[in-house]
Design an enzyme around this catalytic site. Sequence first.
Site, PDB file in Angstrom:
ATOM      1  N   ASP A  87      -1.814  12.059  -3.348  1.00 34.18           N
ATOM      2  CA  ASP A  87      -2.339  10.980  -4.189  1.00 34.18           C
ATOM      3  C   ASP A  87      -3.759  10.565  -3.848  1.00 34.18           C
ATOM      4  OD1 ASP A  87      -1.104   9.687  -1.774  1.00 34.18           O
ATOM      5  OD2 ASP A  87      -1.925   7.901  -2.717  1.00 34.18           O
ATOM      6  N   ASP A  90      -4.292  10.861   1.984  1.00 30.13           N
ATOM      7  CA  ASP A  90      -3.167  11.164   2.869  1.00 30.13           C
ATOM      8  C   ASP A  90      -2.496  12.473   2.442  1.00 30.13           C
ATOM      9  OD1 ASP A  90      -1.688  10.475   0.588  1.00 30.13           O
ATOM     10  OD2 ASP A  90      -1.549   8.392   1.228  1.00 30.13           O
ATOM     11  N   TYR A 239       3.166   2.058  -2.887  1.00 30.56           N
ATOM     12  CA  TYR A 239       3.131   2.010  -4.349  1.00 30.56           C
ATOM     13  C   TYR A 239       4.322   1.222  -4.871  1.00 30.56           C
ATOM     14  CZ  TYR A 239      -0.665   5.372  -4.155  1.00 30.56           C
ATOM     15  OH  TYR A 239      -1.863   5.984  -3.905  1.00 30.56           O
ATOM     16  N   GLU A 478     -11.777   5.388   0.225  1.00 30.08           N
ATOM     17  CA  GLU A 478     -10.737   6.375  -0.087  1.00 30.08           C
ATOM     18  C   GLU A 478     -10.755   6.751  -1.564  1.00 30.08           C
ATOM     19  OE1 GLU A 478      -6.086   7.279   1.038  1.00 30.08           O
ATOM     20  OE2 GLU A 478      -6.730   5.198   0.901  1.00 30.08           O
TER      21      GLU A 478
END
Length: 500
Positions: A87, A90, A239, A478
């Site tokens: 995603d 990571d 999430y 990120e």
Amino acid sequence: MGLKKESFYSNRKCIILFCSAFLLLWGSAHGEEGHPNYKDALAKAILFFQGQRSGKLPKDQQITWRSSSGLSDGLLAHVDLTGGYYDAGDNVKFNFPMAFTTTMLSWSTLEYGKKLGPELRNAKAAIKWGTDYLIKCATATPGVLYVGVGDPNADHKCWERPEDMNTIRTVYSVSQRNPGSDVAAETAAALAAASLVFRKSDPKYSKLLLRTAKNVMQFAIQHRGAYSDSLGSAACPFYCSFSGYKDELLWGGAWLYRATNDVYYLNFIKSLGADDSTDIFSWDNKYAGARVLLSRRTLVDNDKAFEPFRQQAEDFMCKILPNSPSSTTRYTQGGLMYKLPQDNLQYATSISFLLTTYSKYMASSKSKHTFNCGGLIVTAKTLRDLAKQQVDYILGVNPLKMSYMVGFGPHYPRRIHHRGSSLPSLSVHHQSFGCGSGFQSFFYSANSNPNILVGAIVGGPNQSDGFADDRTDYSESEPATYINAAAVGPLAYFAGIYSN
């Protein structure tokens, strides 16, 4: 103090060469009229997804510092769950944001396919990489929808390349006993939207996508519940489904209706009675996206049955526009839409997508539709101009003159929060990095990342237009698939208008 003549000319020559190089880089990022080079940004935004691939990489892989990874994914559940996307920075596969990413890539392709030009092929490849995996997740075991691979709590304690993963690849799923209407309906939306993308070019694949989408949507409808409640710490705080699952049911139903024209989905959408007001659009909250999508029926097809969704879509726009009396959206001094501190650019790109798309619908209406926000008259151009301001800001038209897309323009983030980008690739360092060994040598290093994740749009600047380019600050540095997926549509739109 003066310089020697030779030294002066030598230095002047260096300055000229530096300026020439800078202008060449700047020229590649900006068109002749001063607009950012949207075509270049579009190509890079799509290329980014290759850097996020999990599974066995194809021979035509262009981001070559990445290698195959996650080849045993699904083994713990005795199923094949290889493929899909990581995603963000990571090494976990979270299906909730991945499915949203795939839906947005498909919507971008459906709305702006002609403007994608040579990038249409690459956009389809990016979509198919997601849908191939989502089909596996939906069909591997009857009555089960797999929704994630990799223990996020274990993964986030490591800083290692995806190729080196030695954390447990736990498999997560929802079922009748442990429902997940949100992730299921989003998966259905992704598959249904993609079925439209491939309807002409690959009819057989399109039918498989739509058949699977119907089954998954039925599961979402019949077994209701939030996947966060079923998965617990595997979903939260990463999430969580903060907005509940009603928005995904509306979103999934809207996409199934667009793909099938089946009155069953129309009646289902109406039965939800979704009157929740919102000023955000994201991987979690789909209300605004569903309403814009359904508004197309009124504005373009002149179907008055969808009038309530048009009104709700315009209520959303009034909450976004800076001069609207009902605006609830903050803007930085530099003009960036600022919603939330963590990965704020995800909201700037996703809302910009809705702005350009609704603008497109308005311009396509027979009456050249306009609407009012209090005393403010809103035209298609009003929405388009605001979207352009956001896209231009991301590409470098901002107080720092920094492009927040990696590899675009001369000045962009060099220390992004991304494991694969920040660690030497397998071709450079053949030995595996241990789970924690990457922290001291690379995570906390002030050095630039050795691998450039071309096209990655990072979380973005703070509310004061400041950006530290600090790898340890994930909220700003990120990248994420759903940031880029939402940017593809607006970039294609402006690439078509401002051709370089």
